[in-house]
Enzyme design. Structure first.
Site, PDB file in Angstrom:
ATOM      1  CG  HIS A 127     -39.109 -28.935 -35.334  1.00  0.00           C
ATOM      2  ND1 HIS A 127     -38.313 -28.284 -35.331  1.00  0.00           N
ATOM      3  CD2 HIS A 127     -40.688 -28.967 -35.259  1.00  0.00           C
ATOM      4  CE1 HIS A 127     -38.840 -27.329 -36.332  1.00  0.00           C
ATOM      5  NE2 HIS A 127     -40.548 -27.656 -36.090  1.00  0.00           N
TER       6      HIS A 127
ATOM      7  CE  LYS B 168     -35.804 -31.934 -34.929  1.00  0.00           C
ATOM      8  NZ  LYS B 168     -34.748 -31.232 -35.158  1.00  0.00           N
TER       9      LYS B 168
ATOM     10  CG  PHE C 298     -27.336 -26.967 -40.767  1.00  0.00           C
ATOM     11  CD1 PHE C 298     -28.829 -27.752 -40.524  1.00  0.00           C
ATOM     12  CD2 PHE C 298     -26.801 -25.896 -40.488  1.00  0.00           C
ATOM     13  CE1 PHE C 298     -29.143 -26.489 -40.129  1.00  0.00           C
ATOM     14  CE2 PHE C 298     -27.550 -24.649 -39.365  1.00  0.00           C
ATOM     15  CZ  PHE C 298     -29.529 -25.262 -39.711  1.00  0.00           C
TER      16      PHE C 298
ATOM     17  CE1 TYR D  92     -35.820 -28.093 -39.423  1.00  0.00           C
ATOM     18  CE2 TYR D  92     -36.104 -30.335 -40.549  1.00  0.00           C
ATOM     19  CZ  TYR D  92     -35.999 -29.700 -39.051  1.00  0.00           C
ATOM     20  OH  TYR D  92     -36.302 -30.787 -37.683  1.00  0.00           O
TER      21      TYR D  92
ATOM     22  NE  ARG E  93     -37.919 -22.233 -30.215  1.00  0.00           N
ATOM     23  CZ  ARG E  93     -36.595 -22.740 -31.442  1.00  0.00           C
ATOM     24  NH1 ARG E  93     -37.451 -23.852 -31.925  1.00  0.00           N
ATOM     25  NH2 ARG E  93     -35.561 -21.937 -31.523  1.00  0.00           N
TER      26      ARG E  93
ATOM     27  CD  GLU F 292     -42.854 -25.901 -37.815  1.00  0.00           C
ATOM     28  OE1 GLU F 292     -41.072 -25.164 -38.369  1.00  0.00           O
ATOM     29  OE2 GLU F 292     -43.263 -26.064 -36.647  1.00  0.00           O
TER      30      GLU F 292
ATOM     31  CG  ASN G 167     -31.644 -31.241 -31.879  1.00  0.00           C
ATOM     32  OD1 ASN G 167     -32.463 -31.628 -32.759  1.00  0.00           O
ATOM     33  ND2 ASN G 167     -31.852 -30.025 -32.493  1.00  0.00           N
TER      34      ASN G 167
HETATM   35  P1  IDP Z   1     -34.063 -24.991 -33.743  1.00  0.00           P
HETATM   36  O1  IDP Z   1     -34.805 -25.925 -33.739  1.00  0.00           O
HETATM   37  O2  IDP Z   1     -33.396 -25.138 -32.379  1.00  0.00           O
HETATM   38  O3  IDP Z   1     -35.344 -24.420 -33.707  1.00  0.00           O
HETATM   39  P2  IDP Z   1     -32.276 -24.420 -35.939  1.00  0.00           P
HETATM   40  O4  IDP Z   1     -31.329 -22.970 -35.840  1.00  0.00           O
HETATM   41  O5  IDP Z   1     -34.072 -23.538 -36.823  1.00  0.00           O
HETATM   42  O6  IDP Z   1     -32.671 -25.019 -34.638  1.00  0.00           O
HETATM   43  O7  IDP Z   1     -31.576 -25.703 -36.501  1.00  0.00           O
HETATM   44  C1  IDP Z   1     -32.959 -26.588 -36.782  1.00  0.00           C
HETATM   45  C2  IDP Z   1     -32.478 -27.694 -37.342  1.00  0.00           C
HETATM   46  O8  IDP Z   1     -31.914 -27.571 -37.755  1.00  0.00           O
HETATM   47  C3  IDP Z   1     -31.719 -27.568 -35.550  1.00  0.00           C
HETATM   48  O9  IDP Z   1     -32.600 -28.426 -34.459  1.00  0.00           O
HETATM   49  C4  IDP Z   1     -31.050 -29.533 -35.928  1.00  0.00           C
HETATM   50  O10 IDP Z   1     -31.396 -30.535 -35.883  1.00  0.00           O
HETATM   51  C5  IDP Z   1     -30.199 -28.381 -37.540  1.00  0.00           C
HETATM   52  N1  IDP Z   1     -29.550 -28.092 -36.960  1.00  0.00           N
HETATM   53  C6  IDP Z   1     -28.928 -26.706 -36.402  1.00  0.00           C
HETATM   54  N2  IDP Z   1     -27.981 -25.997 -37.007  1.00  0.00           N
HETATM   55  C7  IDP Z   1     -27.568 -27.255 -37.142  1.00  0.00           C
HETATM   56  C8  IDP Z   1     -25.960 -27.477 -37.445  1.00  0.00           C
HETATM   57  O11 IDP Z   1     -25.091 -26.455 -37.047  1.00  0.00           O
HETATM   58  N3  IDP Z   1     -25.098 -28.289 -37.510  1.00  0.00           N
HETATM   59  C9  IDP Z   1     -25.483 -29.479 -37.803  1.00  0.00           C
HETATM   60  N4  IDP Z   1     -27.262 -29.988 -37.496  1.00  0.00           N
HETATM   61  C10 IDP Z   1     -27.861 -28.157 -37.729  1.00  0.00           C
HETATM   62 MG    MG Z   2     -35.338 -23.335 -35.411  1.00  0.00          MG
END
Ligand code: IDP
Ligand code: MG
Length: 140
Positions: free
Chosen positions: A115, A9, A57, A49, A85, A126, A112
């Site tokens: 992805h 990212k 979010f 997304y 993962r 994807e 974070n």
């Molecule tokens: P993942 O990437 O671990 O699968 P997901 O729940 O699918 O997590 O969410 C996709 C992306 O959205 C996350 O990697 C993160 O960048 C963002 N995200 C998820 N939950 C939150 C939140 O509560 N606040 C802000 N951003 C979030």
């Molecule tokens: Mg996810």
């Protein structure tokens, strides 16, 4: 052998840690099949997304993902989807396992760093979102 889509990212690309991250995957026996640098428009980020369109979010996430260049790659290995993962760690870097990429490099739950596809179905979707059949065949 299984394939999965990994995205570094904007926060990861900005901080010059592409090499460090790829090296973690390579040490775990995952192979880079094809890779490129790209930048998503806001609309493309929203499309990528789309499963999160009703989440609070969604707007902020798609602003962030379209804020700068990303690296996308196809990784191949045994059990690659689940393995990646695990190496990536939990969504929130503060909750992520010691040694995981998000624990090492993640800034917060949104920024974070990385992805990885979460299922065979998302991996297929994807990979074809970013890479054409031609790109995949010619990378063999
Ligand atoms: P993942 O990437 O671990 O699968 P997901 O729940 O699918 O997590 O969410 C996709 C992306 O959205 C996350 O990697 C993160 O960048 C963002 N995200 C998820 N939950 C939150 C939140 O509560 N606040 C802000 N951003 C979030
Ligand atoms: Mg996810």
């Amino acid at each position: 052998m299984e394939r999965t889509l990994v995205m570094i990212k904007p926060d990861g690309v900005k901080r010059n840690i592409i090499g460090e991250i790829i090296s973690i995957f390579e040490k775990n026996n995952l192979k880079v099949i094809t890779i490129k640098k790209s930048r998503l428009s806001k609309d493309a980020a929203k499309a990528f997304y789309i499963v999160h369109k009703d989440k609070p979010f969604y707007e902020s996430l798609t602003d962030y993902i379209s804020s700068g260049p990303i690296i996308v790659m196809v990784l191949e290995g045994e059990n690659a989807i689940e393995k990646v993962r695990k190496i990536i760690g939990a969504t929130d870097p503060q909750q992520a396992e010691e040694g995981s990429i998000r624990k090492l490099f993640g800034i917060n739950k949104e920024m974070n760093t990385i992805h990885g596809s979460d299922s065979l179905e998302s991996a297929k979707k994807e990979i074809s979102f970013f890479f054409s059949e031609y790109e995949l065949i010619s990378a063999e």
